[in-house]
Motif scaffolding. Sequence first.
Motif, PDB file in Angstrom:
ATOM      1  N   ILE A  50      -1.729  -0.659 -11.456  1.00 50.16           N
ATOM      2  CA  ILE A  50      -2.532   0.563 -11.610  1.00 50.16           C
ATOM      3  C   ILE A  50      -4.019   0.215 -11.541  1.00 50.16           C
ATOM      4  CG2 ILE A  50      -3.163   2.416 -13.216  1.00 50.16           C
ATOM      5  CD1 ILE A  50      -0.181   2.338 -14.146  1.00 50.16           C
ATOM      6  N   ILE A  51      -4.407  -0.888 -12.170  1.00 52.70           N
ATOM      7  CA  ILE A  51      -5.802  -1.338 -12.099  1.00 52.70           C
ATOM      8  C   ILE A  51      -6.175  -1.659 -10.653  1.00 52.70           C
ATOM      9  CG2 ILE A  51      -7.409  -3.171 -12.776  1.00 52.70           C
ATOM     10  CD1 ILE A  51      -5.866  -3.271 -15.469  1.00 52.70           C
ATOM     11  N   GLU A  52      -5.251  -2.299  -9.920  1.00 53.08           N
ATOM     12  CA  GLU A  52      -5.500  -2.589  -8.501  1.00 53.08           C
ATOM     13  C   GLU A  52      -5.764  -1.302  -7.738  1.00 53.08           C
ATOM     14  OE1 GLU A  52      -3.238  -4.004  -4.435  1.00 53.08           O
ATOM     15  OE2 GLU A  52      -2.095  -3.411  -6.208  1.00 53.08           O
ATOM     16  N   LEU A  53      -4.950  -0.284  -7.989  1.00 54.77           N
ATOM     17  CA  LEU A  53      -5.124   1.007  -7.327  1.00 54.77           C
ATOM     18  C   LEU A  53      -6.504   1.588  -7.615  1.00 54.77           C
ATOM     19  CD1 LEU A  53      -3.603   3.553  -5.910  1.00 54.77           C
ATOM     20  CD2 LEU A  53      -3.462   4.350  -8.258  1.00 54.77           C
ATOM     21  N   ILE A  54      -6.912   1.554  -8.859  1.00 55.39           N
ATOM     22  CA  ILE A  54      -8.217   2.101  -9.252  1.00 55.39           C
ATOM     23  C   ILE A  54      -9.354   1.326  -8.590  1.00 55.39           C
ATOM     24  CG2 ILE A  54      -9.788   2.419 -11.215  1.00 55.39           C
ATOM     25  CD1 ILE A  54      -7.207   2.961 -12.911  1.00 55.39           C
ATOM     26  N   VAL A  55      -9.252   0.000  -8.606  1.00 46.13           N
ATOM     27  CA  VAL A  55     -10.291  -0.838  -7.990  1.00 46.13           C
ATOM     28  C   VAL A  55     -10.399  -0.544  -6.497  1.00 46.13           C
ATOM     29  CG1 VAL A  55     -10.869  -3.226  -7.362  1.00 46.13           C
ATOM     30  CG2 VAL A  55     -10.211  -2.689  -9.707  1.00 46.13           C
ATOM     31  N   LYS A  56      -9.258  -0.440  -5.823  1.00 39.62           N
ATOM     32  CA  LYS A  56      -9.285  -0.174  -4.383  1.00 39.62           C
ATOM     33  C   LYS A  56      -9.798   1.233  -4.088  1.00 39.62           C
ATOM     34  CE  LYS A  56      -5.971  -3.468  -2.584  1.00 39.62           C
ATOM     35  NZ  LYS A  56      -4.730  -3.643  -1.816  1.00 39.62           N
ATOM     36  N   PHE A  57      -9.463   2.207  -4.925  1.00 37.74           N
ATOM     37  CA  PHE A  57      -9.992   3.557  -4.738  1.00 37.74           C
ATOM     38  C   PHE A  57     -11.511   3.553  -4.840  1.00 37.74           C
ATOM     39  CE2 PHE A  57      -7.737   7.678  -4.584  1.00 37.74           C
ATOM     40  CZ  PHE A  57      -6.477   7.223  -4.254  1.00 37.74           C
ATOM     41  N   LYS A  58     -12.035   2.839  -5.834  1.00 37.75           N
ATOM     42  CA  LYS A  58     -13.490   2.786  -6.018  1.00 37.75           C
ATOM     43  C   LYS A  58     -14.157   2.013  -4.882  1.00 37.75           C
ATOM     44  CE  LYS A  58     -13.919   3.423 -10.942  1.00 37.75           C
ATOM     45  NZ  LYS A  58     -14.512   2.904 -12.176  1.00 37.75           N
ATOM     46  N   GLU A  59     -13.502   0.957  -4.415  1.00 42.09           N
ATOM     47  CA  GLU A  59     -14.076   0.111  -3.368  1.00 42.09           C
ATOM     48  C   GLU A  59     -14.050   0.802  -2.004  1.00 42.09           C
ATOM     49  OE1 GLU A  59     -15.828  -3.267  -1.637  1.00 42.09           O
ATOM     50  OE2 GLU A  59     -15.635  -2.711  -3.742  1.00 42.09           O
ATOM     51  N   PHE A  60     -12.941   1.412  -1.639  1.00 46.59           N
ATOM     52  CA  PHE A  60     -12.768   1.953  -0.297  1.00 46.59           C
ATOM     53  C   PHE A  60     -12.951   3.464  -0.211  1.00 46.59           C
ATOM     54  CE2 PHE A  60      -9.595  -1.689  -0.252  1.00 46.59           C
ATOM     55  CZ  PHE A  60     -10.492  -2.584   0.316  1.00 46.59           C
ATOM     56  N   GLY A  61     -12.767   4.158  -1.313  1.00 45.51           N
ATOM     57  CA  GLY A  61     -12.745   5.617  -1.270  1.00 45.51           C
ATOM     58  C   GLY A  61     -11.343   6.072  -0.884  1.00 45.51           C
ATOM     59  N   ALA A  62     -11.003   7.284  -1.231  1.00 43.13           N
ATOM     60  CA  ALA A  62      -9.638   7.773  -1.031  1.00 43.13           C
ATOM     61  C   ALA A  62      -9.265   7.827   0.454  1.00 43.13           C
ATOM     62  CB  ALA A  62      -9.469   9.146  -1.664  1.00 43.13           C
ATOM     63  N   LYS A  63     -10.183   8.305   1.287  1.00 44.54           N
ATOM     64  CA  LYS A  63      -9.869   8.461   2.710  1.00 44.54           C
ATOM     65  C   LYS A  63      -9.582   7.109   3.365  1.00 44.54           C
ATOM     66  CE  LYS A  63     -11.485  10.879   6.778  1.00 44.54           C
ATOM     67  NZ  LYS A  63     -12.504  11.755   7.325  1.00 44.54           N
ATOM     68  N   ARG A  64     -10.415   6.129   3.111  1.00 46.11           N
ATOM     69  CA  ARG A  64     -10.214   4.798   3.698  1.00 46.11           C
ATOM     70  C   ARG A  64      -9.028   4.085   3.065  1.00 46.11           C
ATOM     71  NH1 ARG A  64     -14.675   0.467   3.187  1.00 46.11           N
ATOM     72  NH2 ARG A  64     -13.409  -1.304   3.748  1.00 46.11           N
ATOM     73  N   TYR A  65      -8.801   4.340   1.773  1.00 50.30           N
ATOM     74  CA  TYR A  65      -7.664   3.732   1.079  1.00 50.30           C
ATOM     75  C   TYR A  65      -6.350   4.163   1.740  1.00 50.30           C
ATOM     76  CZ  TYR A  65      -4.253   2.682  -2.571  1.00 50.30           C
ATOM     77  OH  TYR A  65      -3.150   2.218  -3.251  1.00 50.30           O
ATOM     78  N   PHE A  66      -6.217   5.448   2.024  1.00 49.83           N
ATOM     79  CA  PHE A  66      -4.965   5.978   2.565  1.00 49.83           C
ATOM     80  C   PHE A  66      -4.811   5.759   4.073  1.00 49.83           C
ATOM     81  CE2 PHE A  66      -4.915   8.488  -1.421  1.00 49.83           C
ATOM     82  CZ  PHE A  66      -3.686   8.044  -1.881  1.00 49.83           C
ATOM     83  N   LYS A  67      -5.793   5.145   4.731  1.00 52.11           N
ATOM     84  CA  LYS A  67      -5.623   4.786   6.143  1.00 52.11           C
ATOM     85  C   LYS A  67      -4.606   3.660   6.296  1.00 52.11           C
ATOM     86  CE  LYS A  67      -9.867   6.237   8.332  1.00 52.11           C
ATOM     87  NZ  LYS A  67     -11.028   5.828   9.118  1.00 52.11           N
ATOM     88  N   SER A  68      -4.488   2.817   5.278  1.00 54.63           N
ATOM     89  CA  SER A  68      -3.549   1.693   5.328  1.00 54.63           C
ATOM     90  C   SER A  68      -2.166   2.148   4.872  1.00 54.63           C
ATOM     91  CB  SER A  68      -4.033   0.565   4.416  1.00 54.63           C
ATOM     92  OG  SER A  68      -3.011  -0.381   4.205  1.00 54.63           O
ATOM     93  N   ASN A  69      -1.168   1.861   5.690  1.00 52.87           N
ATOM     94  CA  ASN A  69       0.205   2.219   5.311  1.00 52.87           C
ATOM     95  C   ASN A  69       0.674   1.425   4.092  1.00 52.87           C
ATOM     96  OD1 ASN A  69       0.577   4.183   7.272  1.00 52.87           O
ATOM     97  ND2 ASN A  69       1.211   2.689   8.793  1.00 52.87           N
ATOM     98  N   TRP A  70       0.193   0.187   3.935  1.00 55.81           N
ATOM     99  CA  TRP A  70       0.557  -0.606   2.753  1.00 55.81           C
ATOM    100  C   TRP A  70       0.025   0.049   1.488  1.00 55.81           C
ATOM    101  CZ3 TRP A  70       4.403  -3.640   3.066  1.00 55.81           C
ATOM    102  CH2 TRP A  70       4.664  -4.376   4.210  1.00 55.81           C
ATOM    103  N   ASN A  71      -1.193   0.577   1.556  1.00 56.10           N
ATOM    104  CA  ASN A  71      -1.761   1.261   0.392  1.00 56.10           C
ATOM    105  C   ASN A  71      -0.997   2.539   0.083  1.00 56.10           C
ATOM    106  OD1 ASN A  71      -3.677  -0.716   0.019  1.00 56.10           O
ATOM    107  ND2 ASN A  71      -5.274   0.378   1.114  1.00 56.10           N
ATOM    108  N   LYS A  72      -0.546   3.239   1.125  1.00 51.77           N
ATOM    109  CA  LYS A  72       0.270   4.438   0.906  1.00 51.77           C
ATOM    110  C   LYS A  72       1.563   4.066   0.173  1.00 51.77           C
ATOM    111  CE  LYS A  72      -1.338   6.787   5.054  1.00 51.77           C
ATOM    112  NZ  LYS A  72      -0.975   7.198   6.425  1.00 51.77           N
ATOM    113  N   LEU A  73       2.193   2.984   0.630  1.00 51.66           N
ATOM    114  CA  LEU A  73       3.420   2.525  -0.026  1.00 51.66           C
ATOM    115  C   LEU A  73       3.142   2.117  -1.470  1.00 51.66           C
ATOM    116  CD1 LEU A  73       6.420   1.714   0.106  1.00 51.66           C
ATOM    117  CD2 LEU A  73       5.662  -0.545   0.883  1.00 51.66           C
ATOM    118  N   ASP A  74       2.073   1.362  -1.698  1.00 54.80           N
ATOM    119  CA  ASP A  74       1.688   0.968  -3.061  1.00 54.80           C
ATOM    120  C   ASP A  74       1.496   2.193  -3.946  1.00 54.80           C
ATOM    121  OD1 ASP A  74       1.735  -1.720  -2.482  1.00 54.80           O
ATOM    122  OD2 ASP A  74      -0.428  -1.907  -2.260  1.00 54.80           O
ATOM    123  N   PHE A  75       0.793   3.183  -3.436  1.00 58.23           N
ATOM    124  CA  PHE A  75       0.516   4.396  -4.198  1.00 58.23           C
ATOM    125  C   PHE A  75       1.811   5.094  -4.589  1.00 58.23           C
ATOM    126  CE2 PHE A  75      -0.381   8.932  -4.524  1.00 58.23           C
ATOM    127  CZ  PHE A  75      -1.411   8.935  -5.461  1.00 58.23           C
TER     128      PHE A  75
END
Length: 82
Positions: A50-75
């Motif tokens: 969950i911390i990883e998710l939050i860090v990546k959301f802050k780092e990349f922003g939601a739009k860029r975060y969800f461009k990656s299929n791996w991030n979609k799967l993680d979410f």
Amino acid sequence: MIKRLFLNDVFILVLILLNSTILFISGYFPNENQRLLLIIADNTISTLFIIELIVKFKEFGAKRYFKSNWNKLDFILIILSI
């Protein structure tokens, strides 16, 4: 430091492997004390995800975060685990 750790793919891979091992082992321990320890370890690793998710959301922003299929799967996996 924390941000770099959670953006490190090797660290996340180690967490995934450790969590998979804990889930596998938890099916073979009948002792309640051992089961409790494994549940605590699993919950701790889930919190780290969950911390990883939050860090990546802050780092990349939601739009860029969800461009990656791996991030979609993680979410999806994190939401299902909650």
